[in-house]
Enzyme design. Structure first.
Site, PDB file in Angstrom:
ATOM      1  N   THR A 214     -37.241  40.065 -42.192  1.00  0.00           N
ATOM      2  CA  THR A 214     -36.920  38.772 -41.566  1.00  0.00           C
ATOM      3  C   THR A 214     -35.444  38.478 -41.785  1.00  0.00           C
ATOM      4  O   THR A 214     -34.859  38.871 -42.792  1.00  0.00           O
ATOM      5  CB  THR A 214     -37.707  37.621 -42.211  1.00  0.00           C
ATOM      6  OG1 THR A 214     -37.367  37.576 -43.587  1.00  0.00           O
ATOM      7  CG2 THR A 214     -39.192  37.799 -42.052  1.00  0.00           C
TER       8      THR A 214
ATOM      9  N   GLU B 171     -42.819  37.933 -38.246  1.00  0.00           N
ATOM     10  CA  GLU B 171     -44.161  38.061 -38.837  1.00  0.00           C
ATOM     11  C   GLU B 171     -45.273  38.117 -37.782  1.00  0.00           C
ATOM     12  O   GLU B 171     -46.424  38.384 -38.115  1.00  0.00           O
ATOM     13  CB  GLU B 171     -44.450  36.846 -39.750  1.00  0.00           C
ATOM     14  CG  GLU B 171     -43.612  36.763 -41.010  1.00  0.00           C
ATOM     15  CD  GLU B 171     -42.279  36.048 -40.797  1.00  0.00           C
ATOM     16  OE1 GLU B 171     -41.784  36.016 -39.645  1.00  0.00           O
ATOM     17  OE2 GLU B 171     -41.728  35.538 -41.781  1.00  0.00           O
TER      18      GLU B 171
ATOM     19  N   LYS C  80     -35.445  12.740 -40.644  1.00  0.00           N
ATOM     20  CA  LYS C  80     -36.312  11.588 -40.842  1.00  0.00           C
ATOM     21  C   LYS C  80     -35.447  10.351 -41.031  1.00  0.00           C
ATOM     22  O   LYS C  80     -34.786  10.189 -42.054  1.00  0.00           O
ATOM     23  CB  LYS C  80     -37.230  11.796 -42.040  1.00  0.00           C
ATOM     24  CG  LYS C  80     -38.383  10.821 -42.002  1.00  0.00           C
ATOM     25  CD  LYS C  80     -39.552  11.297 -42.828  1.00  0.00           C
ATOM     26  CE  LYS C  80     -40.807  10.528 -42.435  1.00  0.00           C
ATOM     27  NZ  LYS C  80     -41.938  10.839 -43.277  1.00  0.00           N
TER      28      LYS C  80
ATOM     29  N   TRP D  38     -39.532  10.383 -37.332  1.00  0.00           N
ATOM     30  CA  TRP D  38     -38.993  11.720 -37.124  1.00  0.00           C
ATOM     31  C   TRP D  38     -38.150  11.781 -35.856  1.00  0.00           C
ATOM     32  O   TRP D  38     -38.489  11.188 -34.846  1.00  0.00           O
ATOM     33  CB  TRP D  38     -40.123  12.743 -36.973  1.00  0.00           C
ATOM     34  CG  TRP D  38     -40.952  12.892 -38.202  1.00  0.00           C
ATOM     35  CD1 TRP D  38     -42.228  12.498 -38.378  1.00  0.00           C
ATOM     36  CD2 TRP D  38     -40.556  13.497 -39.438  1.00  0.00           C
ATOM     37  NE1 TRP D  38     -42.666  12.808 -39.635  1.00  0.00           N
ATOM     38  CE2 TRP D  38     -41.654  13.420 -40.317  1.00  0.00           C
ATOM     39  CE3 TRP D  38     -39.369  14.087 -39.905  1.00  0.00           C
ATOM     40  CZ2 TRP D  38     -41.626  13.906 -41.621  1.00  0.00           C
ATOM     41  CZ3 TRP D  38     -39.346  14.571 -41.199  1.00  0.00           C
ATOM     42  CH2 TRP D  38     -40.447  14.487 -42.042  1.00  0.00           C
TER      43      TRP D  38
HETATM   44  P1  AMP Z   1     -37.352  35.508 -36.436  1.00  0.00           P
HETATM   45  O1  AMP Z   1     -38.382  35.876 -37.438  1.00  0.00           O
HETATM   46  O2  AMP Z   1     -35.965  35.844 -36.842  1.00  0.00           O
HETATM   47  O3  AMP Z   1     -37.695  36.050 -35.095  1.00  0.00           O
HETATM   48  O4  AMP Z   1     -37.367  33.927 -36.311  1.00  0.00           O
HETATM   49  C1  AMP Z   1     -38.528  33.227 -35.955  1.00  0.00           C
HETATM   50  C2  AMP Z   1     -38.214  31.770 -35.711  1.00  0.00           C
HETATM   51  O5  AMP Z   1     -37.365  31.632 -34.555  1.00  0.00           O
HETATM   52  C3  AMP Z   1     -39.407  30.930 -35.388  1.00  0.00           C
HETATM   53  O6  AMP Z   1     -40.132  30.557 -36.539  1.00  0.00           O
HETATM   54  C4  AMP Z   1     -38.780  29.747 -34.671  1.00  0.00           C
HETATM   55  O7  AMP Z   1     -38.245  28.821 -35.588  1.00  0.00           O
HETATM   56  C5  AMP Z   1     -37.633  30.399 -33.917  1.00  0.00           C
HETATM   57  N1  AMP Z   1     -38.033  30.631 -32.516  1.00  0.00           N
HETATM   58  C6  AMP Z   1     -38.462  31.773 -31.956  1.00  0.00           C
HETATM   59  N2  AMP Z   1     -38.728  31.597 -30.644  1.00  0.00           N
HETATM   60  C7  AMP Z   1     -38.464  30.307 -30.369  1.00  0.00           C
HETATM   61  C8  AMP Z   1     -38.552  29.494 -29.202  1.00  0.00           C
HETATM   62  N3  AMP Z   1     -38.932  29.973 -28.028  1.00  0.00           N
HETATM   63  N4  AMP Z   1     -38.195  28.192 -29.320  1.00  0.00           N
HETATM   64  C9  AMP Z   1     -37.798  27.662 -30.489  1.00  0.00           C
HETATM   65  N5  AMP Z   1     -37.691  28.380 -31.623  1.00  0.00           N
HETATM   66  C10 AMP Z   1     -38.025  29.679 -31.567  1.00  0.00           C
END
Ligand code: AMP
Length: 520
Positions: A160, A306, A415, A420
């Site tokens: 990640t 994940e 907040k 929110w």
């Molecule tokens: P990663 O593991 O680096 O792919 O990051 C995942 C995170 O990216 C998610 O938990 C979201 O917070 C953000 N994310 C992925 N796709 C979107 C989306 N379409 N809109 C908003 N946030 C997103």
């Protein structure tokens, strides 16, 4: 089945190399055979440090075929982080683009990689201690013994790119990758078929390029890889000359592309019905509207490293066909319905939130391609509930039609006076203003309201706009108390290695913001 289907790669020097599925088949097998001859054991990690191109695709298939695990390293990370990841994963071998050797050399002395196999692009002679990829492929005789792997054993892994804490490894099983490839191919997801030409403009080192390479090969689609050439003009050139019908990547890339396209609309001829999958951060509504004018459809899914990664997609239901354009955009800009096989819920203070489109809760997902643990990190198990739901850290609403909408990351919520405010909604609205290139809204401690939103914006080249104009622009979309109290104009915003806004850095920078000067 598809020996003549092309795999096109735009190389680091911008030349275009064409190969076919027949080549892919032979070369992935050759890689597997050579890894076996070199003594790969089941489950051994073979790391890649590569751009998007056909050799990386060979690694995607050749390494698991040999019984190994293809571990894609994120070439944008800091060398210390890369060293940590390679050591934690216990990477045994590394395949690296020659143009990326300088990245490897910054952490080479901190890791115990046994052999480094270099894909030659530049034509420069290899420094001592490295092996040439083409020579390596020739060594194994080309006939691997396919690994008799359990479908639940790992085929690939990725760490990640978290904005806090140490990177965490996720292993993808053969089973998860196959089910995920089937899932994203379905008509209500990306609707992939052998008629498509697919250009993955998301990195192959980030969550398997969202499964596009696997699904494209499963379906027999022509593939086009951009290498490191993600500049808007370079992408538009490839999209038009190769007649690409399906592509995707993070919003920043596509905001650049649409600027370029609008600037010179007659210059490129895009394929009829081109779809662009945009995710990684929220895709602003303006992006959907601007591309629609060119008959190009933006589709927004949601996912995480994940979740393999695509777990929801926002495409319309038939009963929505007659809805007003504005209402349809409202649905399309949500993150959407769960993919088949994925269960989704959102949990508030204690219990599951109602699907009313208003109540906030933390998104949780579960399913056969959702990770159940991190690789070798038992102390991180509280990311999962006792009954196996992944706590995503995303705060969402779910509407009565089942469409999920991300309002924030748990740590990015604002907040104010007990209410929110969604920073994502404000950011999306701000980038709809013609003067604004990028926006991040962050929570800043406030003496009266606990927290108030501060908007950090980057202007388009040569553009000017005042705070008051921006407040008026936002006024019809937000209640007055939700508006940012101030706007700061910056040259650029901080990003993570995968292009997400690094809000923690902005919060730190403006933590002692002087609210008195804006009189709130
Ligand atoms: P990663 O593991 O680096 O792919 O990051 C995942 C995170 O990216 C998610 O938990 C979201 O917070 C953000 N994310 C992925 N796709 C979107 C989306 N379409 N809109 C908003 N946030 C997103």
């Amino acid at each position: 089945m598809y020996p003549n289907v092309e795999v096109v790669s735009c190389l680091p020097d911008k030349t275009v190399r064409r190969s076919t599925y027949a080549d892919l088949h032979l070369r992935a097998r050759a890689l597997a055979a050579s890894l076996q001859k070199a003594g790969i054991r089941p489950g051994d990690r073979v790391a890649t440090l590569m751009w998007n191109h056909s050799a990386h695709l060979e690694a995607y298939f050749g390494i698991p075929a040999a019984g190994g695990v293809a571990h894609t390293l994120n070439l944008r990370l800091h060398p210390d982080e890369l060293a940590f990841i390679a050591n934690h994963a216990r990477d045994r071998w590394l395949i690296v683009d020659d143009v990326l050797l300088p990245v490897y050399e910054k952490f080479a002395d901190k890791v115990g990689v046994e052999r480094v196999i270099v894909v030659p692009f530049s034509g420069s002679p290899l420094p001592r201690g490295y092996e040439d990829y083409e020579m390596f492929l020739a060594q194994g005789g080309g006939n691997p013994t396919y690994a008799d792997a359990d479908e639940n054993s790992a085929a690939a892994m990725c760490y990640t790119s978290g904005t806090t804490g140490k990177p965490k490894g996720v292993a993808y099983s053969h089973r998860a990758l196959v089910l995920h490839a089937l899932s994203i191919s379905l008509p209500d997801s990306f609707a992939m078929s052998r008629m498509d030409t697919v250009l993955p403009a998301m990195s192959m080192f980030h969550a398997n390029a969202w499964g596009l390479p696997h699904a494209a090969v499963m379906n027999g689609c022509k593939l086009v890889f951009p290498g490191p050439n993600l500049q808007p003009e370079a992408l538009l050139e490839l999209l038009s000359t190769e007649n690409v019908t399906l592509t995707g990547g993070v919003p920043t890339v596509w905001l650049g592309v649409i600027d370029c396209l609008e600037h010179d609309p007659g210059r490129w001829k895009l394929a009829e019905g081109l779809r662009i999958i945009v995710a990684g951060s929220a895709a602003p509504e303006s992006l959907f509207r601007r591309f629609d004018k060119f008959n190009v459809r933006v589709i927004q899914p949601w996912g995480m490293t994940e979740t393999t990664p695509i777990a929801t997609t926002a495409t319309l239901k038939p009963e929505m066909a007659g809805w007003s354009e504005n209402r349809k955009y409202e649905v399309r800009t949500k993150q959407g319905l769960p993919s088949p096989l994925v269960e989704m819920r959102a949990v508030g203070d204690d219990s599951e939130i109602p699907w009313d489109g208003k109540t906030f809760g933390e998104l949780q997902v579960r399913g056969p391609f959702i990770a159940a643990r991190y690789y070798n990190l038992p102390e991180e198990q509280d990311k999962w509930t006792e009954d196996g739901w992944l706590r995503t850290g995303d705060v969402v609403t779910i509407d009565a039609d089942g469409y999920m909408k991300i309002t924030d990351r748990t740590k990015d919520l604002i907040k104010s006076g007990g209410e929110w405010i969604s920073s994502v909604d404000l950011e999306n609205a701000l980038v709809g203003h013609p003067a604004i290139k990028e926006a991040a809204v962050v929570a800043i401690p406030h003496p009266k309201w606990q927290e108030r939103p501060l908007a950090c914006v980057v202007l388009q080249d040569g553009a000017r706009v005042s705070n008051e104009e921006l407040r008026i622009f936002l006024c019809d979309k937000f209640a007055k108390w939700q508006l940012p109290d101030d706007f700061v104009f910056l040259e650029e915003l901080p990003h993570t290695s995968t292009g997400k806004l690094l809000k923690s850095q902005l919060r730190q920078r403006f933590n002692n913001f002087n609210w008195e000067q804006v009189g709130s």
